[in-house]
Motif scaffolding. Structure first.
Motif, PDB file in Angstrom:
ATOM      1  N   ASP A 173     -18.159  62.425  29.761  1.00 25.90           N
ATOM      2  CA  ASP A 173     -18.754  61.411  28.882  1.00 25.90           C
ATOM      3  C   ASP A 173     -17.675  60.586  28.195  1.00 25.90           C
ATOM      4  N   HIS A 174     -18.061  59.375  27.761  1.00 25.85           N
ATOM      5  CA  HIS A 174     -17.208  58.493  26.965  1.00 25.85           C
ATOM      6  C   HIS A 174     -15.907  58.125  27.684  1.00 25.85           C
ATOM      7  N   GLY A 175     -15.937  58.056  29.026  1.00 23.52           N
ATOM      8  CA  GLY A 175     -14.774  57.634  29.790  1.00 23.52           C
ATOM      9  C   GLY A 175     -13.802  58.725  30.153  1.00 23.52           C
TER      10      GLY A 175
ATOM     11  N   TYR B 157      -8.622  59.579  31.323  1.00 21.08           N
ATOM     12  CA  TYR B 157      -9.442  58.673  30.511  1.00 21.08           C
ATOM     13  C   TYR B 157      -9.464  57.306  31.179  1.00 21.08           C
TER      14      TYR B 157
END
Length: 209
Positions: A61-63, A92
């Motif tokens: 999640d979130h990159g 990331y």
């Protein structure tokens, strides 16, 4: 591919075969590669280089994502060593758009080397590692990309290696693309060994099925 280069005194011939298979799911991605290269010099001296690799990526999640890569290579041409390595990292994606993606993956690399030019380099070494990939979809028919892989031994910073690559990809048909690529590898070995580097330019067909 076939390459024939001739100077005033030496004739070089290179024959190579390479393949790549990639799969992408909702959160999982996998990539498998294999290659073989055969080099001759004046039809007398000959050497080969071959290897295979596997890269698996799990998207979080979130990159954020987790990525592992296993690579084995036998090189009698440039680096003159046999090597197997395992890389793992937490990555990331600071840019994750439909037309532009950027991935950065810091991690660690376990590298086991045998049959190297200097016996002192044989054995297992743990290195700091970072991998970076960029792909930009310029328009509906053309894409460009760039990547690098760098690792260094924290105890002997003169022992490092760097691989960089770039490509341009254009549509041939709805499912087939033509890719022009450039790759350059650098290896700086410890114990006073000379630096090694090699480069190549190539073309390939990419089939999405």
């Amino acid at each position: 591919g076939i390459s024939d280069r001739q100077s005033e005194t030496i004739n070089h011939r290179e024959i190579s075969a390479k393949g790549k298979l990639a799969w992408k799911g909702e959160r999982q991605e996998a990539e498998w590669k294999g290659f073989y290269e055969y080099h001759t010099q004046d039809d007398e001296k000959s050497a080969d280089r071959y290897g295979a690799s596997q890269r698996i990526k799990h998207q979080g999640d979130h990159g954020f994502y987790v990525q592992t890569q296993t690579k084995a290579e036998v090189d009698h041409v440039t680096k003159k060593r046999s090597q197997i390595s395992q890389t793992a990292g937490l990555g990331y994606s600071p840019i994750q758009d439909e037309n532009l993606t950027l991935n950065v993956t810091p991690g660690i690399k376990a590298e086991h080397v045998t049959e190297s030019e200097l016996e002192a380099q044989d054995g297992t070494v743990y290195k700091a590692h970072v991998q970076q990939d960029l792909k930009w979809k310029v328009n509906d028919t053309v894409s460009v990309g760039q990547g690098l892989s760098y690792s260094v031994d924290p105890r002997h910073t003169e022992n490092w290696d760097l691989d960089i690559n770039a490509f341009v990809e254009t549509n041939v048909s709805e499912d087939v693309k033509l890719r022009l690529s450039y790759r350059r590898d650098f290896l700086n070995q410890s114990e006073g060994a000379a630096d090694k580097e090699s480069s190549e330019v190539g073309a390939s067909l990419v089939w999405d099925f």
